[in-house]
Scaffold this motif. Sequence first.
Motif, PDB file in Angstrom:
ATOM      1  N   GLU A 164       0.846  -1.187   0.000  1.00 31.39           N
ATOM      2  CA  GLU A 164       0.000   0.000   0.000  1.00 31.39           C
ATOM      3  C   GLU A 164       0.892   1.252   0.000  1.00 31.39           C
ATOM      4  O   GLU A 164       1.651   1.449   0.941  1.00 31.39           O
ATOM      5  CB  GLU A 164      -0.883   0.034   1.239  1.00 31.39           C
ATOM      6  CG  GLU A 164      -1.935  -1.044   1.312  1.00 31.39           C
ATOM      7  CD  GLU A 164      -2.763  -0.903   2.575  1.00 31.39           C
ATOM      8  OE1 GLU A 164      -3.937  -0.509   2.470  1.00 31.39           O
ATOM      9  OE2 GLU A 164      -2.230  -1.176   3.662  1.00 31.39           O
ATOM     10  N   ILE A 193     -14.197   3.468  -3.867  1.00 27.49           N
ATOM     11  CA  ILE A 193     -13.134   2.587  -3.374  1.00 27.49           C
ATOM     12  C   ILE A 193     -12.850   1.497  -4.396  1.00 27.49           C
ATOM     13  O   ILE A 193     -11.687   1.198  -4.700  1.00 27.49           O
ATOM     14  CB  ILE A 193     -13.520   1.960  -2.014  1.00 27.49           C
ATOM     15  CG1 ILE A 193     -13.546   3.030  -0.933  1.00 27.49           C
ATOM     16  CG2 ILE A 193     -12.543   0.842  -1.640  1.00 27.49           C
ATOM     17  CD1 ILE A 193     -13.937   2.524   0.436  1.00 27.49           C
ATOM     18  N   ASN A 215     -10.793   6.805   2.437  1.00 28.27           N
ATOM     19  CA  ASN A 215     -10.200   6.116   3.583  1.00 28.27           C
ATOM     20  C   ASN A 215     -11.333   5.555   4.425  1.00 28.27           C
ATOM     21  O   ASN A 215     -11.954   6.270   5.203  1.00 28.27           O
ATOM     22  CB  ASN A 215      -9.362   7.123   4.385  1.00 28.27           C
ATOM     23  CG  ASN A 215      -8.584   6.474   5.515  1.00 28.27           C
ATOM     24  OD1 ASN A 215      -8.908   5.388   5.971  1.00 28.27           O
ATOM     25  ND2 ASN A 215      -7.555   7.159   5.976  1.00 28.27           N
ATOM     26  N   MET A 230      -4.317   6.563  -4.198  1.00 32.39           N
ATOM     27  CA  MET A 230      -4.555   7.734  -3.346  1.00 32.39           C
ATOM     28  C   MET A 230      -5.929   8.353  -3.574  1.00 32.39           C
ATOM     29  O   MET A 230      -6.418   9.119  -2.743  1.00 32.39           O
ATOM     30  CB  MET A 230      -3.459   8.776  -3.576  1.00 32.39           C
ATOM     31  CG  MET A 230      -2.113   8.379  -3.005  1.00 32.39           C
ATOM     32  SD  MET A 230      -0.802   9.599  -3.322  1.00 32.39           S
ATOM     33  CE  MET A 230      -1.360  10.959  -2.300  1.00 32.39           C
ATOM     34  N   SER A 287      -8.603   6.673  -3.514  1.00 29.17           N
ATOM     35  CA  SER A 287      -9.570   5.893  -2.753  1.00 29.17           C
ATOM     36  C   SER A 287      -9.966   6.609  -1.468  1.00 29.17           C
ATOM     37  O   SER A 287      -9.106   7.148  -0.761  1.00 29.17           O
ATOM     38  CB  SER A 287      -8.988   4.525  -2.394  1.00 29.17           C
ATOM     39  OG  SER A 287      -9.865   3.827  -1.525  1.00 29.17           O
ATOM     40  N   ARG A 312      -5.111   3.483   3.559  1.00 28.64           N
ATOM     41  CA  ARG A 312      -6.474   3.838   3.190  1.00 28.64           C
ATOM     42  C   ARG A 312      -7.506   2.943   3.880  1.00 28.64           C
ATOM     43  O   ARG A 312      -8.609   2.747   3.388  1.00 28.64           O
ATOM     44  CB  ARG A 312      -6.655   3.758   1.665  1.00 28.64           C
ATOM     45  CG  ARG A 312      -6.065   4.937   0.905  1.00 28.64           C
ATOM     46  CD  ARG A 312      -6.802   6.214   1.223  1.00 28.64           C
ATOM     47  NE  ARG A 312      -6.322   7.352   0.454  1.00 28.64           N
ATOM     48  CZ  ARG A 312      -5.422   8.215   0.879  1.00 28.64           C
ATOM     49  NH1 ARG A 312      -4.865   8.042   2.074  1.00 28.64           N
ATOM     50  NH2 ARG A 312      -5.046   9.235   0.143  1.00 28.64           N
ATOM     51  N   ASN A 313      -7.133   2.339   5.017  1.00 28.19           N
ATOM     52  CA  ASN A 313      -8.022   1.522   5.827  1.00 28.19           C
ATOM     53  C   ASN A 313      -8.297   0.162   5.167  1.00 28.19           C
ATOM     54  O   ASN A 313      -7.734  -0.170   4.135  1.00 28.19           O
ATOM     55  CB  ASN A 313      -9.330   2.267   6.138  1.00 28.19           C
ATOM     56  CG  ASN A 313      -9.831   1.997   7.549  1.00 28.19           C
ATOM     57  OD1 ASN A 313      -9.891   0.856   7.979  1.00 28.19           O
ATOM     58  ND2 ASN A 313     -10.194   3.053   8.251  1.00 28.19           N
TER      59      ASN A 313
END
Length: 468
Positions: free
Chosen positions: A82, A214, A244, A240, A242, A86-87
């Motif tokens: 990653e 997402i 979070n 980036m 996406s 972004r969780n």
Amino acid sequence: MRNDVFPVILSGGCGSRLWPVSRKHYPKQFLKLASEHTMLQDTALRLKGYNSPIAVCNESHRFILAEQLQQIGHQPAAIILEPVARNTAPAIALAALAAQELNENAMLVVLPADHVIEDQEAFQSAVEVALEEAKNDTLVTFGIIPTKPETGFGYIQAHEQKTTVSRIARFVEKPDQKTAQAYLDSGDYYWNSGMFVFKADAFLKELKKHDNAIYQAAASAFQNAASDLDFVRVNSDDFMLSPNDSIDYAVMEKTDKGMVLPINVGWNDVGSFSAIWDIRAKDAAGNVQMGDVVNIDSNNCLVQSENQFIATIGVDDLIVIGTKDSVLVAHKDKVQDVKKVVQYLEQTKRCEHLLHREVHRPWGKYDSIDNGKRYQVKHITVKPGASLSQQMHHHRAEHWVVVSGTAIVEINEKEQLLSENESAYIPLGATHRLTNPGKINLELIEVQSGSYLGEDDIVRFDDVFGRN
């Protein structure tokens, strides 16, 4: 072996509530907190009879993760990097896309890398139940049967009160004490474990339906990914974009396909030092002690020392953690506030939340044992056959003294072989490289001197690990 099932290990956390043992660049999943294995290794060993795992991790952790899995004989099916955090929803989407490339009918068992599960057999049986249910295109999560009114976890309410798979009624945030007790008394609320089982295709369809931003960002980032050694480096610009968001918010709270399977497997998310105290063996006074420690007339304490002697006298319910560069003392009731220390370190631009004094690198490690205004002393360990990058420094000179093993030292393209008690001087601006040609670790002392000694004063010309 079932070739359609892929364990997915999510290894993106930083474990801020376990500072100072857990730090941003060496977080809790890479530590031995519950057994002789690290938490990452225990997670990988937890599932047998399936494909090798797909791991998703922070780019800065890639070599640590790969090495620790290699130590237990695991060659991951993929290690996805990653570029930014972004969780869990985007991370799981990347894993699902990777699994589909390996098997179009792939099923995923999604596990955080930093949980403890004591009853491995019961957990394996629960996974099989969940896999059977997931054949129906449902998204199954494990609900931990609560043992106390815990306020540190989110909860899942089951639609039906039963011991097998049930439809999810709702997710709820961390409750206060009174609400947690009501959840415990009701019998249909479970701790939210953050573990899931579903078909890759079923998850991606629900993600696209409920949070297309997402899905699109993850799909584009994966489609435009590049291979880097054994790693999948997804496209940073795409990823980036996406949002979070967690899988709970993005999908599970919105889908009508969510199911919960209650389990009782000795689960612990090891989210604080009190959790470590819970899972560790205790002496007659209820103390957990690790390292060079003595407790006199002290009760129910966790005392851990990395490299110095620690003594407690007449104290109760304390957490005392000593590392090479920091000491934490806290009451067990206040361990959730450890993250405030990390926030202080971040705000004051100190480095103790980022790195330990001993720093791991793909070629080995170094320990900064002393420093002053214009000097720094490091103890460097280089693995057998490993080599540092060919590099130079603008602001410092270095002196290497071999303590044990053998070193090949290259300075301005001239090589020399050094053994114990021999040394080499690297002038400021000289191109140099260090290699261990032997079969044992190379140990040396490095003395740096100069006007600036930061780790960013390095220009790499050639690196076998692909670092810039």
